[in-house]
Motif scaffolding. Structure first.
Motif, PDB file in Angstrom:
ATOM      1  N   UNK A 188       0.828  -1.202   0.000  1.00  0.00           N
ATOM      2  CA  UNK A 188       0.000   0.000   0.000  1.00  0.00           C
ATOM      3  C   UNK A 188       0.870   1.263   0.000  1.00  0.00           C
ATOM      4  N   UNK A 189       1.910   1.271   0.822  1.00  0.00           N
ATOM      5  CA  UNK A 189       2.742   2.482   0.918  1.00  0.00           C
ATOM      6  C   UNK A 189       3.396   2.825  -0.425  1.00  0.00           C
ATOM      7  N   UNK A 190       3.872   1.803  -1.130  1.00  0.00           N
ATOM      8  CA  UNK A 190       4.490   2.052  -2.446  1.00  0.00           C
ATOM      9  C   UNK A 190       3.465   2.597  -3.431  1.00  0.00           C
ATOM     10  N   UNK A 191       2.253   2.039  -3.381  1.00  0.00           N
ATOM     11  CA  UNK A 191       1.209   2.481  -4.304  1.00  0.00           C
ATOM     12  C   UNK A 191       0.747   3.896  -3.977  1.00  0.00           C
ATOM     13  N   UNK A 192       0.918   4.295  -2.719  1.00  0.00           N
ATOM     14  CA  UNK A 192       0.468   5.633  -2.309  1.00  0.00           C
ATOM     15  C   UNK A 192       1.522   6.717  -2.577  1.00  0.00           C
ATOM     16  N   UNK A 193       2.710   6.314  -3.054  1.00  0.00           N
ATOM     17  CA  UNK A 193       3.790   7.292  -3.251  1.00  0.00           C
ATOM     18  C   UNK A 193       3.751   7.858  -4.662  1.00  0.00           C
ATOM     19  N   UNK A 194       2.870   8.833  -4.902  1.00  0.00           N
ATOM     20  CA  UNK A 194       2.763   9.415  -6.242  1.00  0.00           C
ATOM     21  C   UNK A 194       3.897  10.403  -6.498  1.00  0.00           C
ATOM     22  N   UNK A 195       4.525  10.344  -7.704  1.00  0.00           N
ATOM     23  CA  UNK A 195       5.683  11.209  -7.953  1.00  0.00           C
ATOM     24  C   UNK A 195       5.371  12.706  -8.001  1.00  0.00           C
ATOM     25  N   UNK A 196       4.215  13.131  -8.489  1.00  0.00           N
ATOM     26  CA  UNK A 196       3.989  14.563  -8.734  1.00  0.00           C
ATOM     27  C   UNK A 196       2.853  15.197  -7.932  1.00  0.00           C
ATOM     28  N   UNK A 197       1.774  14.462  -7.748  1.00  0.00           N
ATOM     29  CA  UNK A 197       0.569  15.068  -7.174  1.00  0.00           C
ATOM     30  C   UNK A 197       0.358  14.591  -5.744  1.00  0.00           C
ATOM     31  N   UNK A 239       4.133  15.928 -15.363  1.00  0.00           N
ATOM     32  CA  UNK A 239       2.831  16.556 -15.055  1.00  0.00           C
ATOM     33  C   UNK A 239       2.897  18.077 -15.172  1.00  0.00           C
ATOM     34  N   UNK A 240       3.457  18.541 -16.273  1.00  0.00           N
ATOM     35  CA  UNK A 240       3.516  19.985 -16.564  1.00  0.00           C
ATOM     36  C   UNK A 240       2.547  20.317 -17.706  1.00  0.00           C
ATOM     37  N   UNK A 249      -6.398  21.551 -38.498  1.00  0.00           N
ATOM     38  CA  UNK A 249      -5.169  21.909 -39.224  1.00  0.00           C
ATOM     39  C   UNK A 249      -3.934  21.242 -38.617  1.00  0.00           C
ATOM     40  N   UNK A 250      -4.150  20.277 -37.711  1.00  0.00           N
ATOM     41  CA  UNK A 250      -3.063  19.572 -36.999  1.00  0.00           C
ATOM     42  C   UNK A 250      -2.305  20.466 -36.033  1.00  0.00           C
ATOM     43  N   UNK A 251      -2.856  21.605 -35.735  1.00  0.00           N
ATOM     44  CA  UNK A 251      -2.251  22.445 -34.707  1.00  0.00           C
ATOM     45  C   UNK A 251      -2.675  21.913 -33.352  1.00  0.00           C
ATOM     46  N   UNK A 252      -1.697  21.775 -32.456  1.00  0.00           N
ATOM     47  CA  UNK A 252      -1.979  21.251 -31.111  1.00  0.00           C
ATOM     48  C   UNK A 252      -1.789  22.376 -30.100  1.00  0.00           C
ATOM     49  N   UNK A 253      -2.798  22.587 -29.269  1.00  0.00           N
ATOM     50  CA  UNK A 253      -2.703  23.606 -28.222  1.00  0.00           C
ATOM     51  C   UNK A 253      -2.740  22.903 -26.877  1.00  0.00           C
ATOM     52  N   UNK A 254      -1.723  23.147 -26.053  1.00  0.00           N
ATOM     53  CA  UNK A 254      -1.642  22.501 -24.748  1.00  0.00           C
ATOM     54  C   UNK A 254      -1.779  23.537 -23.643  1.00  0.00           C
ATOM     55  N   UNK A 255      -2.196  23.082 -22.474  1.00  0.00           N
ATOM     56  CA  UNK A 255      -2.185  23.949 -21.301  1.00  0.00           C
ATOM     57  C   UNK A 255      -1.120  23.424 -20.357  1.00  0.00           C
ATOM     58  N   UNK A 256      -0.292  24.329 -19.840  1.00  0.00           N
ATOM     59  CA  UNK A 256       0.784  23.927 -18.949  1.00  0.00           C
ATOM     60  C   UNK A 256       0.720  24.700 -17.641  1.00  0.00           C
ATOM     61  N   UNK A 257       1.394  24.186 -16.652  1.00  0.00           N
ATOM     62  CA  UNK A 257       1.486  24.852 -15.350  1.00  0.00           C
ATOM     63  C   UNK A 257       2.143  23.907 -14.371  1.00  0.00           C
ATOM     64  N   UNK A 258       2.557  24.417 -13.229  1.00  0.00           N
ATOM     65  CA  UNK A 258       3.100  23.510 -12.208  1.00  0.00           C
ATOM     66  C   UNK A 258       1.973  22.562 -11.776  1.00  0.00           C
ATOM     67  N   UNK A 259       2.334  21.345 -11.319  1.00  0.00           N
ATOM     68  CA  UNK A 259       1.271  20.438 -10.866  1.00  0.00           C
ATOM     69  C   UNK A 259       0.686  20.909  -9.537  1.00  0.00           C
ATOM     70  N   UNK A 260      -0.318  21.765  -9.607  1.00  0.00           N
ATOM     71  CA  UNK A 260      -0.961  22.315  -8.412  1.00  0.00           C
ATOM     72  C   UNK A 260      -2.445  22.484  -8.732  1.00  0.00           C
TER      73      UNK A 260
END
Ligand code: MG
Length: 383
Positions: A188-197, A239-240, A249-260
């Motif tokens: 359980x402890x390993x599964x609960x250790x999320x890298x970013x959030x 997770x940015x 038109x194959x243009x890709x628009x992304x949203x970025x930010x710190x994982x918060x």
């Protein structure tokens, strides 16, 4: 001044939402929590809230003593529904965990209250009912989930009919690149250790199995009216990049930010305004590199089960969700191994029969049947 009600106020999303409300002068009309009476009472006092709900009915008296006699204390599903039906509320934040969130969402929509939605199950299990009712009642649903907020943000200012598809990003969770063999004995402890959030326990396990991404896949289909083949899942380790959309038109628009999560919470509560948010500035140069990869659908079978479920349709998504909720609870209690979660969800997908959804009872029945099916399988394993 905007008025809000918050279901799930003592959880990770709820407490951050209260911080946003404080900062921007949003008035809190009612609060609801699952069982944390102490924090709920403290929140009610600090924000002068006169209506509170504690889901666990046996905690009612304890809460009443803590908040004092001039605060109305509600309990259980009836209490959540009463808050959802309150008048003169601009927006209800639904951040409860699990299927419990569905009926309050439907109630608020019927009363014309906009929804800030952090409860995935609302759309996973009841997507068709919720979206139809929102359209009928002219209610807006603002996504709080970071990926869906990202997609919603990328859709602003463009024509919906020119959308080709979306790129749903996934962190990959704590077990990225692991094989089934590596995961045989993880605890359980390993599964609960999320890298970013930093999140609640259940969603963190769902992130480790990638069930969370599967639920988000289904959620995106309903929120943005997409077909399964219009969604590409991409692992974005840092997770940015919170998700992206692709136009004709194959243009890709992304949203970025710190994982918060405060960024998507604030966008949902203040839409369409963009104002100062109590979160860190994103420095891309500090990150240096952003990495992308394909998910491993064989190891993370919960993800595959969710995609199959929404492709089949009807009550299948409610079935995989109900099965997962029971399996995750059993894993957290140490009753089953980590890999059993995916096995049980897959078995429920294959063996619990789906039907079309015509009313909320169809969803609740499917959820119940899936839970019973998985509980029985777990009991048989024990014996
Ligand atoms: Mg998410």
């Amino acid at each position: 001044m905007k008025r809000i009600t918050i279901l799930g106020s003592t959880g990770s999303i709820g407490t951050q939402a209260i911080e946003i409300c404080d900062k921007h002068g949003i008035r809190i009309a009612a609060l609801a929590a699952y069982s944390n009476t102490e924090l709920l009472a403290k929140q009610a006092k600090q924000h002068n809230v006169k209506t509170v709900c504690i889901y666990c009915e046996q905690k009612r008296d304890e809460l009443q003593t803590l908040v004092g006699s001039d605060v109305r204390v509600l309990t259980g599903m009836e209490g959540l529904k009463e808050i959802a039906a309150m008048q003169d509320v601009d927006i209800m934040l639904n951040s409860v965990v699990g299927m419990v969130g569905l009926v309050p969402t439907l109630t608020a929509i019927e009363h014309g209250t906009d929804i800030a939605l952090a409860n995935k199950e609302t759309l996973v299990a009841g997507g068709k009912l919720v979206i139809n009712s929102a359209k009928k009642n002219g209610v807006n649903i603002y996504p709080v989930d970071s990926e869906h907020s990202a997609i919603f943000q990328c859709l602003q200012g463009n024509k919906r009919e020119q959308l080709k598809g979306i790129i749903l990003t996934a962190s990959g969770g704590p077990f990225y690149k692991k094989t089934k063999k590596d995961l045989e004995n993880v605890g359980v402890e390993q599964a609960l250790a999320h890298p970013n959030w930093s999140m609640g326990r259940i969603i963190t396990i769902d992130s480790a199995t990638l069930m969370n991404k599967g639920l988000e896949f289904i959620e995106a289909i309903w929120l943005f009216d997409l077909r399964p083949d219009q969604i590409e899942i991409v692992v974005q380790r840092e997770s940015v990049v919170h998700s992206a959309v692709e136009y004709m038109d194959n243009s890709v628009i992304a949203q970025m930010g710190v994982p918060d999560m405060k960024i998507p919470i604030q966008y949902a509560l203040l839409y369409p305004e963009r104002v100062d948010c109590p979160t860190k500035h994103l420095s891309l140069a500090d990150y240096g590199t952003l990495s992308f990869d394909r998910p491993d659908y064989d190891t993370f079978d919960c993800l595959s089960a969710c995609i199959k479920a929404i492709t089949i349709g009807g009550t299948k998504p409610a079935i995989v969700n109900g099965a997962n909720e029971v399996a995750v609870a059993a894993f957290l209690e140490g009753k089953i191994k980590f890999l059993a979660i995916g096995e049980l969800v897959t078995k429920a997908l294959e063996n619990v029969k789906e039907k079309d959804i015509t009313c909320v009872e169809d969803v609740l029945d499917a959820d119940k049947e899936a839970r019973e099916y998985v509980r029985k399988l777990i009991d048989e394993r024990d014996n």
